[in-house]
Motif scaffolding. Structure first.
Motif, PDB file in Angstrom:
ATOM      1  N   GLY A  83       7.664   1.408   6.325  1.00 14.37           N
ATOM      2  CA  GLY A  83       7.264   0.006   6.359  1.00 14.37           C
ATOM      3  C   GLY A  83       8.131  -0.868   7.239  1.00 14.37           C
ATOM      4  N   THR A 180       2.570  -6.512   4.140  1.00 16.08           N
ATOM      5  CA  THR A 180       2.640  -5.055   4.204  1.00 16.08           C
ATOM      6  C   THR A 180       1.692  -4.466   3.164  1.00 16.08           C
ATOM      7  OG1 THR A 180       4.918  -5.046   4.994  1.00 16.08           O
ATOM      8  CG2 THR A 180       4.152  -3.060   3.883  1.00 16.08           C
ATOM      9  N   SER A 189       3.213  -1.972   7.845  1.00 14.67           N
ATOM     10  CA  SER A 189       3.536  -3.357   8.163  1.00 14.67           C
ATOM     11  C   SER A 189       2.441  -3.980   9.020  1.00 14.67           C
ATOM     12  CB  SER A 189       4.875  -3.426   8.911  1.00 14.67           C
ATOM     13  OG  SER A 189       4.733  -2.899  10.229  1.00 14.67           O
TER      14      SER A 189
END
Length: 280
Positions: A83, A180, A189
């Motif tokens: 992420g 996210t 993301s």
């Protein structure tokens, strides 16, 4: 094929956002014929493809080619979480890996991408001051398709939990709002989704060579219409463009880890042709 290739070297490449695990496969012999940076695909496809990437890297090294494998930001054993990564972060990692390999090996540089890694390799080639030589395995013509396929994993999981298409639309809204989103255990993301959605397999300037490989398990299959269309601007670029369709399973998504020896052999043959080195 020679067995004289040296053992691979494992090291961490320093980057502004941490370190990237790399595996360098030195070329057997006195000097490398080509130097390749391997760019892996997304998420679970990366894990499914590790064996094929390693087998091909070893085969290339034994045949006299240097290969550098890199785990991108938030992937594999590199720094960060999935992420944390944006699309540009990954492209920058590929450019950095290419720079390291160029400093280590004077052979002509190739970027070797698999699936979404092909989009990253193409984007990185546009930022590298060298003739573009690309080896693409099962390339996807645009990142929007990759993102759609990835987000469908969320839809599938939500359906099992009693949800539906609303989950997919909610994920799209969240990404558009800069949030996210979790997809099959991977945090995606907004920066990654946005960059991926805009990515296209367009030829960079100074295209010298493209080797395009696709696999199919259907007898008598041809290149997909999307691939044929995607190849047109490359063919008009003035470089050498060759496409190959081989029988084989989609090893990047099979339940069990799979191998496609025909792809390894065909890739070796392509890199062994006289045009593979060309002027530097």
């Amino acid at each position: 094929m020679s067995d004289a290739a040296a053992a691979p070297e494992f090291f961490f490449l320093p980057r502004p956002t941490g370190q990237r695990l790399c595996i360098y496969h030195p070329a057997a012999g006195n000097a490398a014929h080509a130097a390749l940076v391997y760019v892996h695909p997304l998420a679970e496809e990366m894990n499914k493809s590790r064996r094929m990437a390693m087998l091909q890297s070893r085969a290339l090294a034994a045949a006299g080619h240097a290969v550098l494998q890199i785990d991108l930001l938030g992937c594999g054993d590199s720094s960060g979480d999935f992420g944390d990564a944006g699309w540009d972060d990954w492209v920058d990692d590929v450019v950095a890996a290419a720079g390291w390999l160029q400093n280590r090996c004077a052979a002509p540089l190739w970027l070797w991408g698999l699936r979404a890694g092909s989009l990253l390799a193409t984007a990185a080639a546009a930022r590298i001051d060298a003739p573009a030589r690309l080896l693409l395995w099962q390339p996807t013509p645009n990142g929007q398709l990759v993102l759609q396929q990835f987000l469908r994993l969320k839809l599938a999981a939500q359906l099992l939990d009693g949800g539906g298409k609303a989950a997919l639309e909610q994920a799209r809204r969240q990404l558009a709002e800069g949030q996210t989103v979790d997809v099959a255990g991977y945090a995606v993301s907004a920066a990654l989704a946005s960059g991926l959605e805009q990515a296209r397999l367009d030829p960079p300037a100074k295209v010298q060579r493209l080797e395009w490989f696709e696999l199919s398990s259907r007898a008598g299959a041809g290149l997909s219409p999307a691939s044929v269309q995607a190849l047109l601007p490359w063919q008009a670029s003035g470089g050498s463009v060759l496409s190959h369709l081989l029988p084989g399973v989609a090893f990047w998504q099979t339940t069990e880890i799979a191998e496609v020896p025909a792809l390894i052999a065909a890739t070796l043959a392509a890199l062994s042709s006289p045009a593979a080195s060309g002027p530097q």
